[in-house]
Scaffold this active site. Structure first.
Site, PDB file in Angstrom:
ATOM      1  N   HIS A 230       0.848  -1.202   0.000  1.00 39.83           N
ATOM      2  CA  HIS A 230       0.000   0.000   0.000  1.00 39.83           C
ATOM      3  C   HIS A 230       0.883   1.252   0.000  1.00 39.83           C
ATOM      4  CE1 HIS A 230      -2.907   3.017   1.145  1.00 39.83           C
ATOM      5  NE2 HIS A 230      -3.851   2.165   0.786  1.00 39.83           N
TER       6      HIS A 230
ATOM      7  N   GLU B 230      -3.792   1.986  -7.277  1.00 32.67           N
ATOM      8  CA  GLU B 230      -4.178   3.100  -6.409  1.00 32.67           C
ATOM      9  C   GLU B 230      -3.221   4.274  -6.622  1.00 32.67           C
ATOM     10  OE1 GLU B 230      -6.593   1.681  -2.761  1.00 32.67           O
ATOM     11  OE2 GLU B 230      -4.478   1.726  -2.239  1.00 32.67           O
TER      12      GLU B 230
HETATM   13  P1  PGA Z   1      -9.523   5.976   0.108  1.00 32.47           P
HETATM   14  O1  PGA Z   1      -8.361   4.916   0.374  1.00 32.47           O
HETATM   15  O2  PGA Z   1     -10.727   5.211  -0.402  1.00 32.47           O
HETATM   16  O3  PGA Z   1      -9.768   6.626   1.448  1.00 32.47           O
HETATM   17  O4  PGA Z   1      -9.012   6.943  -0.903  1.00 32.47           O
HETATM   18  C1  PGA Z   1      -8.151   3.832  -0.491  1.00 32.47           C
HETATM   19  C2  PGA Z   1      -6.980   3.040   0.012  1.00 32.47           C
HETATM   20  O5  PGA Z   1      -6.013   3.649   0.492  1.00 32.47           O
HETATM   21  O6  PGA Z   1      -6.971   1.798  -0.005  1.00 32.47           O
END
Ligand code: PGA
Length: 238
Positions: free
Chosen positions: A115, A164
């Site tokens: 992440h 992401e």
């Molecule tokens: P968010 O986070 O939906 O708050 O943008 C997504 C994540 O970090 O997995």
């Protein structure tokens, strides 16, 4: 519906109609035992079984909550899967503070690795993440490997990727569905990856714009997963 995805020189045929949509809640460093139980109780009472058909719901709580979520699922027969948010790069042994794959395996089926918050705040490198993936696979956990763009290093034997982009995480500023689809398609073309989820400011209002894209197989949800009402909205509108 079939999509042909070029993998190396051969064409791999993916039957997307048979695939489940993955909807992953990343609770990050939030909730205590009572709050987790309340969340699960609300979710279980309000979520209609037909709304989860064809969808895999995965909750990723912090380590101390893994047994809480497991025990709730067991006592209520809830159709929820469990993922951990991290894993040690070591096997069991003298590694103070680490939580290893065999310990996680007692509670979870999935594990988030790479992440962007861990890459940034804890300086996790590609080399370390590759070791974590190795530990997860050895413990028969399914790693969900998070990448920030199409060029992020992806270790071997990964089947599940969460795209992401950093600007979209926890910002209220999601990527465009079109770009998410382009990145997902490139990731699938360059690696033997079956599922690419999108993550970054997903809400009940925008989720469908992402999941309707042919190469996006689900979503990873942070902030909007903390409220079970909002998370149910996301599941309904996928
Ligand atoms: P968010 O986070 O939906 O708050 O943008 C997504 C994540 O970090 O997995």
């Amino acid at each position: 519906m079939y999509h042909c995805v070029k993998h190396g020189s051969s064409q791999v045929r993916l039957d997307s109609s048979m695939k489940k949509i993955l909807i992953i809640a990343n609770w990050k460093s939030n909730k205590n035992e009572k709050e987790a139980w309340e969340w699960l109780s609300y979710f279980e009472s309000e979520m209609h079984p037909e709304s989860v058909e064809g969808k895999e719901i995965i909750i990723c709580p912090s380590f101390p909550l893994l047994p809480v979520v497991k025990s709730f699922i067991k006592s209520h027969g809830a159709k929820i899967r469990i993922g951990a948010q991290d894993i040690s790069s070591f096997n069991k042994g003298a590694y103070t503070g680490e939580v290893n794959g065999n310990q996680i395996k007692e509670y979870a089926e999935y594990v988030l690795i790479g992440h962007s918050e861990r890459r940034k705040e804890l300086g996790e490198s590609d080399e370390l993440l590759e070791k974590k993936v190795g530990q997860a696979l050895e413990s028969e956990l399914k790693p969900i490997f998070c990448v920030e763009d199409k060029n992020t290093f992806i270790p071997q034997n990964i089947r599940l990727v969460a795209y992401e982009p950093v600007f979209a995480v926890n910002s209220g500023n999601p990527d465009t569905p079109k770009n998410a689809n382009t990145v997902a398609e490139k990731i699938k073309r360059n690696h033997a990856i079956e599922y690419v989820m999108y993550g970054g400011s997903v809400t009940g209002k925008n989720v469908h714009s992402f999941t309707q894209m042919p190469h996006v197989n689900g979503v990873l949800v942070g902030r909007a997963s903390l409220d079970p009402k909002e998370f149910i909205e996301i599941i309904k509108h996928v």
